[in-house]
Design an enzyme around this catalytic site. Structure first.
Site, short mmCIF file in Angstrom:
data_model
loop_
_atom_site.label_atom_id
_atom_site.label_comp_id
_atom_site.label_asym_id
_atom_site.label_seq_id
_atom_site.Cartn_x
_atom_site.Cartn_y
_atom_site.Cartn_z
N HIS A 173 0.83 -1.21 0.00
CA HIS A 173 0.00 0.00 0.00
C HIS A 173 0.86 1.27 0.00
CE1 HIS A 173 -3.63 2.37 1.28
NE2 HIS A 173 -2.68 3.16 1.74
N GLU A 174 1.81 1.33 0.91
CA GLU A 174 2.63 2.54 1.03
C GLU A 174 3.52 2.71 -0.19
OE1 GLU A 174 1.73 4.59 3.10
OE2 GLU A 174 0.62 3.34 4.52
N HIS A 177 1.62 4.18 -3.01
CA HIS A 177 1.59 5.64 -2.90
C HIS A 177 2.87 6.22 -3.51
CE1 HIS A 177 -2.03 6.26 -0.70
NE2 HIS A 177 -1.63 5.78 0.47
N HIS A 183 -5.67 6.76 -2.85
CA HIS A 183 -6.65 5.80 -2.34
C HIS A 183 -7.77 5.60 -3.35
CE1 HIS A 183 -5.10 7.08 1.81
NE2 HIS A 183 -4.56 5.92 1.48
N TYR A 229 -10.18 2.08 1.25
CA TYR A 229 -10.54 2.15 2.66
C TYR A 229 -11.61 1.11 2.99
CZ TYR A 229 -8.60 6.84 3.71
OH TYR A 229 -7.81 7.91 3.94
ZN LIG Z 1 -2.72 5.15 2.05
#
Ligand SMILES: [Zn+2]
Length: 289
Positions: A173-174, A177, A183, A229
């Site tokens: 996930h990071e 980014h 997101h 999310y």
């Molecule tokens: Zn994030």
């Protein structure tokens, strides 16, 4: 004072496990959508890990849950059309230099490296040990899990706190980014796929639900994205904050690893010349970097 304005958030992009049925669009799930079911989701993990993000003067401003912001920049507009992609080498691969802090144990370091390697299995992204390159990701255990969006120039921190961030899906996930992805529920077309219930959102964390003019790369909205999310993200009252539409029983935000569409997006953004079918084949994690 700037840190008083920091949105101390907590990321929510949870997921438990996705199945082929999920992938094929089975949407009639009626279980697993309670807040208790999200207890071990990635979003809950990130929420717990990021409780103190932004309270330390030495930490960057963090918004949108886990996105570090350059000073003065007020939102995370996509920068991928303005030069924040990582460069492509002549062999067609994209080499992203990394450095891993010596704060980590061998076990933790192994999980992080496995997360880095997972990109090589299905994309042209190759994480390579930092060796004097100007731009690189600097993986450190700071207070929480966070990253800048896209290549920032120079060494850029990707924080994976030893307290709650060293999991493969959070590593992925990071780093997504850092590659330029936002997101999933901030996508430009998100209002066709989810409804945001701001009345249930913790006061002050509303910016986490702003829509962004993203580049969607011709890919469908993906509830199973590791960048999505969970249903109860930033909930102030244990009520949902994100509801999928039109079928509000669809599970959202429970990825335990990159989805096939996440992989497809990396391949499209970086124009990977892959002969595999990343939209159909399962993730493989045992390849070398
Ligand atoms: Zn994030």
């Amino acid at each position: 004072m700037i840190f008083q304005a920091t949105v101390i958030s907590v990321l929510f992009c949870s997921v438990h496990s996705f199945t082929v049925q999920d992938l094929l669009g089975k949407t009639d799930k009626h279980s697993g959508n309670t807040i208790e079911d999200d207890e071990f989701s990635i979003s809950t993990l990130l929420e717990k890990a990021n409780v103190n993000v932004g309270k330390n003067i030495n930490e960057p401003l963090v918004m949108f849950g886990d996105i570090a912001m350059p000073t003065g920049l007020q939102n995370a507009d996509p920068c991928t059309s303005r030069g924040c992609l990582w460069p492509k080498a002549s062999d067609g691969n994209v080499y992203i230099p990394y450095r891993i802090s010596n704060q980590y144990s061998q076990r933790e370091r192994g999980i992080i490296i496995q997360g880095l390697r997972s990109f090589a299995a299905t994309t042209c992204i190759r994480f390579t040990p930092h060796n004097r390159q100007r731009d690189f990701v600097d993986i450190e255990s700071r207070s929480g899990c966070f990253s800048f969006v896209g290549r920032r120039g120079g060494g850029q921190t990707v924080s994976l706190s030893r307290q709650g961030c060293v999991f493969q899906q959070i590593v992925q996930h990071e780093l997504l980014h850092a590659m330029g992805f936002n997101h999933e529920q901030t996508r430009s077309d998100r209002d066709q796929h989810v409804r945001i219930l701001l009345q249930n959102v913790i006061s002050g964390t509303e910016p986490n639900f702003r829509r962004i003019n993203t580049r969607n790369l011709g890919t469908p909205y993906d509830y199973n994205s590791v960048m999505h999310y969970g249903r109860f993200a930033f909930s102030r009252n244990r009520q949902p904050t994100i509801i999928p539409i039109p079928n509000n029983n669809v599970a959202i935000g429970r990825a335990t690893q990159m989805s096939p569409i996440d992989i497809l997006r990396v391949n499209r953004l970086y124009r990977c010349n892959s002969t595999s079918r990343p939209d159909l084949e399962p993730m493989q994690t045992n390849h070398v970097l």
